[in-house]
Design an enzyme around this catalytic site. Structure first.
Site, PDB file in Angstrom:
ATOM      1  N   HIS A 165       0.990   1.419   9.470  1.00  0.00           N
ATOM      2  CA  HIS A 165      -0.178   0.901   8.746  1.00  0.00           C
ATOM      3  C   HIS A 165       0.044  -0.568   8.355  1.00  0.00           C
ATOM      4  CE1 HIS A 165      -3.499   1.302   5.625  1.00  0.00           C
ATOM      5  NE2 HIS A 165      -2.838   0.245   5.180  1.00  0.00           N
ATOM      6  N   GLU A 166       1.195  -0.857   7.751  1.00  0.00           N
ATOM      7  CA  GLU A 166       1.441  -2.222   7.268  1.00  0.00           C
ATOM      8  C   GLU A 166       1.479  -3.222   8.420  1.00  0.00           C
ATOM      9  OE1 GLU A 166       0.966  -2.942   4.386  1.00  0.00           O
ATOM     10  OE2 GLU A 166       1.100  -0.944   3.542  1.00  0.00           O
ATOM     11  N   HIS A 169      -1.819  -4.183   9.772  1.00  0.00           N
ATOM     12  CA  HIS A 169      -2.512  -5.251   9.042  1.00  0.00           C
ATOM     13  C   HIS A 169      -2.199  -6.605   9.686  1.00  0.00           C
ATOM     14  CE1 HIS A 169      -4.636  -3.303   5.871  1.00  0.00           C
ATOM     15  NE2 HIS A 169      -3.582  -2.746   5.319  1.00  0.00           N
ATOM     16  N   TYR A 180     -11.275  -8.701   3.782  1.00  0.00           N
ATOM     17  CA  TYR A 180     -10.711  -7.570   3.041  1.00  0.00           C
ATOM     18  C   TYR A 180     -11.532  -7.217   1.812  1.00  0.00           C
ATOM     19  CZ  TYR A 180      -6.681  -4.538   2.015  1.00  0.00           C
ATOM     20  OH  TYR A 180      -5.836  -3.473   1.813  1.00  0.00           O
ATOM     21  N   GLU A 189      -8.813  -1.534   6.463  1.00  0.00           N
ATOM     22  CA  GLU A 189      -7.948  -0.436   6.038  1.00  0.00           C
ATOM     23  C   GLU A 189      -7.925   0.692   7.074  1.00  0.00           C
ATOM     24  OE1 GLU A 189      -5.731   0.667   3.755  1.00  0.00           O
ATOM     25  OE2 GLU A 189      -5.626  -1.494   3.587  1.00  0.00           O
ATOM     26  N   ASP A 262     -10.551  -2.511  -6.343  1.00  0.00           N
ATOM     27  CA  ASP A 262      -9.939  -2.393  -5.019  1.00  0.00           C
ATOM     28  C   ASP A 262     -10.802  -3.032  -3.920  1.00  0.00           C
ATOM     29  OD1 ASP A 262      -8.161  -1.610  -3.027  1.00  0.00           O
ATOM     30  OD2 ASP A 262      -8.975   0.409  -2.870  1.00  0.00           O
ATOM     31  N   HIS A 267      -9.742   1.129   0.053  1.00  0.00           N
ATOM     32  CA  HIS A 267      -8.876   2.271   0.370  1.00  0.00           C
ATOM     33  C   HIS A 267      -9.597   3.610   0.216  1.00  0.00           C
ATOM     34  CE1 HIS A 267      -5.848  -0.893  -0.359  1.00  0.00           C
ATOM     35  NE2 HIS A 267      -5.127  -0.224   0.520  1.00  0.00           N
TER      36      HIS A 267
HETATM   37 ZN   LIG Z   1      -3.617  -1.221   4.008  1.00  0.00          ZN
END
Ligand SMILES: [Zn+2]
Lengths: 357, 127
Positions: A165-166, A169, A180, A189, A262, A267
């Site tokens: 996941h990271e 990005h 974002y 996301e 957020d 998310h």
């Molecule tokens: Zn993320």
């Protein structure tokens, strides 16, 4: 056919071989060494073909560096494991190193992308960030992992899908660069969750039906009532705990969450495109990274998607990508159309603005 | 926050509180959203205004109008810090990467405060 990774000292030795029998290998080794100096990392594979001839191939290879922040919040920390180093015995360090490799492998072997920028960018990670730090993040240049508080969260490197996941990005940063916040943020996301799940499935060789479709499995402590942080297959069902509450992700556009927190719930609302991807993968069967993943990869690297795309525009871009690769009357296009319909998204009508006159 | 916001918070309730001589209260809340998990956590601290010198000092030390933005990080925390007093209300959205110096000191102070008991009683926080 077995492939071996040749360490640099051996490459140098092979490159100096005079024997005509090894001329090809020596040449390949020299190319590999030159490539390593001038560009980024490559892997030099030696194997034998059916005639027992030595075959040397150069393939893209990761260039990984894992640093240790020593429970401080200063980045990058001290380098503790570099490319080719043996495991160091610290679980967070070794999981990060292996996870970087598994992520590199998916993008390189399946989609032909050499690292997150497509040009062999070194992959950097920092572990043991902060004091009982409950998070993992991408800072624009590296992925950073906390150890968790030990009460709710344990270390974030424990889940390969989190590492995938990271780094994804990073891939989005160098491709679609989805803004974002709000719907484009939820798509950003979702792209990370989709490819995070695919990194894990690809590394375990799991088919659509075998996979858990969970993000962050194994990062909760045993105290928490929950299997993971998110589910692509069934958003909203990953956990239900007396302290954390219930997984708040919507699985359908009817339940889109409007919030100021957020970045507009990036998310949370990612659950909607996550479920759409799952439905496409389920309809196509087999390994999700093959066709469903290819369509999503083509979408984020393709010409249509804009940085501020909403769900509807993204859906249209996936339809276009599926049509371009598999044909407009293909099963893939039908699966994509049905996937978005399943979460209440109608693709924007004109992905390519057609100019008349 | 601008003037209009300050005047708007001159609520009937605030005036009434002063009329019946209720002690004026300062409340600081911190809402931490974002993060990989996307789970929001909240902390708050309150004190009678005439006993809140320590908190006011921490609040005044923060660079309220000048919060750095963070457009590159992903999955980092976002802190919404709000201060409420009878004639004042100010709020700032501080990305984790900008949570340094006086911001960090202020948030640490608010997070130190034991969680307010909720009704019905929740299980003990140590788990
Ligand atoms: Zn993320």
């Amino acid at each position: 056919m077995t492939h071996g990774i040749i360490p640099p000292y051996l490459l140098r030795r092979i490159s100096r071989l005079d024997d005509a029998k090894f001329a090809v290998a020596a040449h390949a080794a020299r190319v590999a060494l030159k490539h390593d100096r001038e560009f980024r990392s490559v892997r030099f594979d030696l194997s034998f073909d059916e005639n027992y001839d030595l075959v040397a191939t150069l393939v893209d290879a990761p260039d990984r560096t894992v640093s240790d922040a020593g429970s401080t919040e200063s980045l990058p920390g001290t380098v503790v494991r570099s490319e080719g180093d043996a495991p160091v015995g610290d679980a967070a360090v070794d999981e990060a190193y292996d996870g970087l490799g598994a992520t590199f492998a998916l993008y390189s072997e399946v989609y032909g992308r050499n690292s997150i920028d497509g040009a062999g960018l070194p992959l950097n990670a920092t572990v043991h960030y902060g004091d009982r730090y409950d998070n993992a993040f991408w800072d624009g240049e590296r992925m950073v992992f906390g150890d968790g508080d030990g009460e709710i969260f344990s270390r974030f490197t424990a889940s390969l899908s989190v590492i995938g996941h990271e780094l994804s990005h990073g891939v989005t940063q160098y491709s679609a660069s989805l803004v974002y916040r709000d719907q484009s943020g939820a798509l950003n996301e979702s792209v990370s969750d989709v490819f995070g799940a695919l990194v894990e499935q690809h590394s375990r060789n799991e088919s659509v039906g075998d996979a858990s479709w969970l993000i962050g499995e194994g990062i909760f402590t045993d105290e928490v009532e929950g299997s993971a942080l998110r589910s692509l297959k069934a958003p909203g069902t990953a956990y239900d705990d007396d302290i954390l509450g219930k997984d708040p992700q919507p699985a359908h556009f009817d339940d889109f969450v409007y919030t100021d927190e957020d970045g507009g719930g990036v998310h949370l609302n990612s659950g909607i495109p996550n479920r759409a991807f799952y439905l496409v993968a389920e309809a196509l069967g087999g390994n999700a990274w093959d066709r469903a993943g290819q369509i999503w990869y083509d979408t984020i690297t393709g010409p249509i998607l804009t940085a501020r795309a909403d769900f509807s525009a993204f859906a249209a871009a996936t339809l276009d990508a599926a049509g371009s690769r598999y044909g407009s009357r293909s099963a893939e296009v039908s699966a994509v159309r049905a996937g978005w319909a399943g979460v209440g998204i109608r693709p924007a009508s004109a992905p390519r603005p057609a100019k008349i006159g | 926050m601008g003037r209009s916001r300050d005047q708007a918070s001159f609520s009937p309730q605030a005036r009434e509180d002063r009329l019946i001589n209720m002690p004026a209260v300062l409340t600081i809340t911190v809402a931490r959203s974002g993060g990989f998990a996307g789970i929001t956590r909240r902390w708050s601290v309150s004190a009678a205004l005439d006993e809140a010198d320590e908190l006011i000092e921490l609040v005044d030390a923060c660079p309220w109008p000048r919060v750095a933005k963070d457009e590159v990080s992903r999955d980092r925390f976002v802190y919404v810090i709000t201060v409420r007093a009878p004639r004042k209300r100010r709020s700032a959205t501080v990305p984790e990467s900008a949570l340094t110096g006086p911001w960090k000191t202020l948030v640490n102070r608010v997070q130190e405060e034991p969680a307010e008991p909720a009704a019905p009683p929740t299980p003990p926080p140590s788990r």
